[in-house]
Each structure stands twice: as C-alpha cells, then as structure tokens.
Design an enzyme around this catalytic site. Structure first.
Site, PDB file in Angstrom:
ATOM      1  N   GLY A   1      -9.331  -9.902  -1.745  1.00  0.00           N
ATOM      2  CA  GLY A   1      -8.202 -10.366  -0.938  1.00  0.00           C
ATOM      3  C   GLY A   1      -7.700 -11.741  -1.357  1.00  0.00           C
TER       4      GLY A   1
ATOM      5  N   GLY B   1     -12.771  -4.141   0.139  1.00  0.00           N
ATOM      6  CA  GLY B   1     -14.161  -3.694   0.237  1.00  0.00           C
ATOM      7  C   GLY B   1     -14.541  -2.685  -0.827  1.00  0.00           C
TER       8      GLY B   1
ATOM      9  N   LYS C   1     -19.062 -17.977  -0.837  1.00  0.00           N
ATOM     10  CA  LYS C   1     -20.514 -17.903  -0.637  1.00  0.00           C
ATOM     11  C   LYS C   1     -21.226 -16.943  -1.574  1.00  0.00           C
ATOM     12  CE  LYS C   1     -20.735 -19.156   4.217  1.00  0.00           C
ATOM     13  NZ  LYS C   1     -21.061 -18.667   5.546  1.00  0.00           N
TER      14      LYS C   1
ATOM     15  N   ARG D   1       0.817  -1.213   0.000  1.00  0.00           N
ATOM     16  CA  ARG D   1       0.000   0.000   0.000  1.00  0.00           C
ATOM     17  C   ARG D   1       0.851   1.264   0.000  1.00  0.00           C
ATOM     18  NH1 ARG D   1      -4.831  -2.226   4.002  1.00  0.00           N
ATOM     19  NH2 ARG D   1      -5.949  -3.182   2.293  1.00  0.00           N
TER      20      ARG D   1
HETATM   21  P1  ADP Z   1     -12.148 -12.765  -2.279  1.00  0.00           P
HETATM   22  O1  ADP Z   1     -11.431 -12.545  -0.968  1.00  0.00           O
HETATM   23  O2  ADP Z   1     -11.197 -12.774  -3.439  1.00  0.00           O
HETATM   24  O3  ADP Z   1     -13.309 -11.827  -2.486  1.00  0.00           O
HETATM   25  P2  ADP Z   1     -13.776 -14.872  -1.161  1.00  0.00           P
HETATM   26  O4  ADP Z   1     -13.350 -14.454   0.212  1.00  0.00           O
HETATM   27  O5  ADP Z   1     -15.163 -14.626  -1.573  1.00  0.00           O
HETATM   28  O6  ADP Z   1     -12.761 -14.263  -2.249  1.00  0.00           O
HETATM   29  O7  ADP Z   1     -13.580 -16.438  -1.328  1.00  0.00           O
HETATM   30  C1  ADP Z   1     -12.348 -17.099  -1.162  1.00  0.00           C
HETATM   31  C2  ADP Z   1     -12.515 -18.397  -0.440  1.00  0.00           C
HETATM   32  O8  ADP Z   1     -13.430 -19.267  -1.080  1.00  0.00           O
HETATM   33  C3  ADP Z   1     -11.210 -19.151  -0.351  1.00  0.00           C
HETATM   34  O9  ADP Z   1     -10.803 -19.255   0.974  1.00  0.00           O
HETATM   35  C4  ADP Z   1     -11.522 -20.503  -0.974  1.00  0.00           C
HETATM   36  O10 ADP Z   1     -10.896 -21.569  -0.288  1.00  0.00           O
HETATM   37  C5  ADP Z   1     -13.016 -20.596  -0.830  1.00  0.00           C
HETATM   38  N1  ADP Z   1     -13.582 -21.551  -1.786  1.00  0.00           N
HETATM   39  C6  ADP Z   1     -13.535 -21.518  -3.109  1.00  0.00           C
HETATM   40  N2  ADP Z   1     -14.141 -22.577  -3.663  1.00  0.00           N
HETATM   41  C7  ADP Z   1     -14.602 -23.326  -2.643  1.00  0.00           C
HETATM   42  C8  ADP Z   1     -15.314 -24.563  -2.567  1.00  0.00           C
HETATM   43  N3  ADP Z   1     -15.682 -25.238  -3.661  1.00  0.00           N
HETATM   44  N4  ADP Z   1     -15.628 -25.036  -1.339  1.00  0.00           N
HETATM   45  C9  ADP Z   1     -15.252 -24.344  -0.238  1.00  0.00           C
HETATM   46  N5  ADP Z   1     -14.588 -23.176  -0.242  1.00  0.00           N
HETATM   47  C10 ADP Z   1     -14.254 -22.675  -1.445  1.00  0.00           C
END
Ligand code: ADP
Ligand code: MG
Length: 399
Positions: free
Chosen positions: A357, A380, A199, A38
């Site tokens: 992230g 965010g 999710k 950063r």
């Molecule tokens: P970002 O931080 O890039 O926005 P998220 O926090 O939404 O991404 O999601 C990342 C997480 O989703 C990771 O920790 C990954 O392990 C999990 N993940 C991805 N696919 C699956 C899956 N099929 N089952 C469980 N967890 C998953």
C-alpha cells in the site's frame, strides 16, 4: 511458470454464463468511490467476455459484513462506479444464488453484465462452504478469477468455485501472475530485493523467505534500524524493535550462508523531532546518531551505492519505502532509488516489480509508477506471495 488457463483457452462463450470474481472493495467517500483502480484493472476481462457474447455475472466482496446483510455494504453502492468505468449499464442482482439469480439470467441478453450482491453477506463465503459454492456454481457455465488481491483467502468465491466449474485466470490475474513469476518465481539473476517500511515484525516472513531467494537484500526504512541495532549501532530515539535484534542477527547469518549480500545504510538522515524540514535535520554516518536523534531516511551516499547495486542486477522486487516518505525531506532516498530503478527498467536492463500500500503511494509520489515493469496493488496477497506462500486462489486455478 505454473500452468493456469486464461481467457484464451475458454473457446466460444456466446450465451454462456460467466461467473467472474473481481475486486470491487473500493475506498468510498460520500457514496462514491475515491479510487476506481481495481475496477479499471478488471475492465478488460469483463468487457472481453461481454463482447464475446457471454452473460457476465460479477462476484465480489465489499467491506466486512461478517456473514450478514448490511445495506451500506451492498455491492449496489459501487454499481455507478463500475458502470462509469465500463461505460455500460449493468444489472444489480440482490443475491448470489437461487431463483432471483436464475430470473436475472433469463432477463440478461448475451453480452450483458450483472452485478451480484456482496458475497460476504453469506457465512458460507468465508467458511468456504462447499454447499454455498455449489449453489453459486449452479448458475454459471465457467468461472473466471480476476481478483489476485483476494487470492490469499480460501473462500468460496476465490477458491471453492474453481473446483466446481471450468476455471480461468482473468486478464488482470494473468498479468499479475506473469509479473510475479518473472520477479521471484523464475527471475533472471542477479535479483535484488528492497524491503523497507516501518517494522521488522510485520515483514519477518518476507525477510526470511527473501534471504534464500535473492542475491542482494537492501534493507531500508524503520526496519533497517533494528538491523543496525543488531549490529551494535546506537540508533538513538529511532523507531526500533529492540526485542527483535536476535531475529535480525539470525536473518543476517542465514543470508551469509545463502550467498545473499545484505545492504544496510551507512549514512542516514536524522532529526530530533519528526516534522517536515525540522531545524535539527542533518545527515550523518550511522555511527554518529546522537541519543536524542531519530533516523528518518537512508542517506545520500548509501542511496548512490544502492543505485550501483541495482545496475548490476537483472531483477528487482520492492516492498516498503526507504524512509518516512510522507514527510519532506524524508522521501529523498525512496524517490532517488525509485528513479534509478525506473530508468534501468526503461533501458531494458532491469525487470522491476513492486507492491504494498505505502510502496505504491511512494512510487506514485516519485512519479515513476508507470516506469516499473509491474506494480501490484494487491496488498495482503502481494505480501503473502513475497513470503513464498502458495495462495489458495491461485493454486485452485492451477489444478
Ligand atoms: P507497505 O504498505 O508498502 O507494505 P509499510 O506499511 O511496511 O509499507 O511501511 C510504510 C511506512 O513506514 C510509512 O508510513 C513510512 O513513513 C514508515 N517508515 C519508513 N521509514 C521509517 C523510519 N525510518 N522511521 C519511521 N517510519 C518509517
Ligand atoms: Mg502499509
């Protein structure tokens, strides 16, 4: 492209006091930052202003002190890290307004840099209190915002100040806004969006916005399971938000009406336990997942087909990994698709912008972060932008 002023528009800054909002909210361990990305991002802005002879006052938050002074959350904690990145000595100023700041400005010579204390020590920051903003603004000749990552908050240092002083986007902010505009504001079509991660519930607004914006919506990660379940697929023990299958169906219907093709995996990598290289690992068609299995990655056939989709597109925006990439071999789909996107970007056929992230971590893991057009580390703020929201810190620069 929304119009905002940049450092090119300021004119002569010699002897002027620049209030520069930066992101110094660094991850720390044992009193030292573990990652200075950063600071590196804003170094060009800080050094450009200093080298042109401005007195540069850095303004930032650090942690969540909730309107009170905490010695452990003083920006003096990161002074050494900032000095190392800038390769300059800077002066720590333990206030953000008032006589102490006035006195410090008197000591600073043209081209010197001062670091104001954590702006969130004062409740007026998060309340966006105009009086608090005016007290800070009184010290500056102009305001520069170089912290896109804080632009989704309407705080005094991110929004209020922009209305009180001539306001400019710093170089990092300029680069971020330019990249984001190319990806979703005014993109070259066709546009593909990859949305993955754990999710649906955390990215509902993103999905709802994207179906009306992009031609191809590629859904992976845990959230694909909810969409598969909505389509009547038995996803076994997979992470799945069964209460959101109705919402998923609504999104699929909206996409259909909007001419957006939704791509769900048709083969998947499954296992009975979530561990590295488990004995129960296998690849199968989505309709063959057993009741005691969970989907942990998108399968190789689907990944190949998705690569072909990207080849037909001009623009890609990506948030969320395709699988549980932290654990081998469930990184395979994310890595393969990231490499395809990187190669297409390097060939000049694709503009690729990614953020989030875990997404940034996954692209680093794939070794392709530098081959994308732009990687946003804004968290965010990046997600809110993907939701189509107007970010107050950005809007204030445009007025
Ligand atoms: P970002 O931080 O890039 O926005 P998220 O926090 O939404 O991404 O999601 C990342 C997480 O989703 C990771 O920790 C990954 O392990 C999990 N993940 C991805 N696919 C699956 C899956 N099929 N089952 C469980 N967890 C998953
Ligand atoms: Mg995450």
């Amino acid at each position: 492209m929304p119009k905002f002023k940049t450092l090119d528009d300021i004119g002569d800054v010699r002897g002027k006091v620049a209030l520069v909002r930066v992101d110094l909210n660094l991850p720390m361990k044992d009193g030292r930052a573990t990652d200075v990305t950063r600071v590196e991002a804003s170094a060009p802005t800080i050094l450009e202003l200093a080298d042109k002879g401005a007195k540069v006052l850095l303004l930032a938050h650090f942690g969540r002190p909730k309107g009170q002074r905490h010695s452990t959350m003083s920006t003096s904690m990161v002074q050494g890290d900032v000095e190392r990145v800038l390769d300059r000595e800077i002066m720590f100023i333990p206030e953000v307004a008032g006589p102490v700041v006035e006195q410090a400005i008197g000591i600073l010579r043209d081209g010197d840099i001062g670091l104001l204390d954590n702006v969130r020590f004062w409740p007026g920051e998060e309340a966006n209190d105009p009086e608090f903003a005016r007290a800070i603004a009184a010290h500056g000749d102009f305001y520069v915002n170089d912290a896109f990552s804080a632009a989704h908050r309407a705080h005094a240092s991110t929004e209020g100040l922009a209305h009180l002083l001539p306001a400019y986007a710093g170089r990092a902010m300029e680069a971020e806004l330019t990249a984001l505009d190319k990806a979703l504001g005014n993109p070259e079509m066709p546009v593909a969006a990859v949305v993955g991660g754990a999710k649906v519930s955390s990215k509902l607004a993103v999905l709802e916005h994207l179906v009306g914006k992009v031609q191809h919506l590629i859904i992976g990660g845990g959230m694909a399971n909810t969409f598969l379940a909505a389509r009547g697929v038995d996803v076994g023990k997979s992470l799945c938000e069964h209460d959101l299958t109705g919402t998923a169906n609504t999104i699929l219907d909206t996409a259909g009406h909007a001419g957006c093709t939704v791509h769900l995996p048709y083969d998947v990598v499954v296992a009975k336990e979530f561990a590295a290289n488990p004995a129960s690992l296998r690849t199968c068609n989505v309709h063959e997942v057993a009741a005691d299995e969970m989907i942990l990655d998108v399968g190789p056939l689907a990944v190949e087909a998705l690569g072909d989709v990207l080849k037909t597109c001009r623009t890609l925006v990506w948030n969320g990994p395709m699988g549980a990439f932290e654990t081998e071999p469930f990184d395979a789909a994310t890595v393969a698709l990231a490499r395809t996107a990187a190669a297409l970007t390097q060939d000049g056929s694709l503009v690729s912008v990614a953020g989030g992230g875990d997404t940034v971590a996954a692209l680093n893991h794939a070794g392709v972060a530098h081959d994308f057009t732009y990687i946003s580390t804004a968290g965010g703020a990046f997600l809110e932008w993907m939701e189509g929201k107007v970010l107050p810190g950005v809007a204030a620069l445009e007025s």
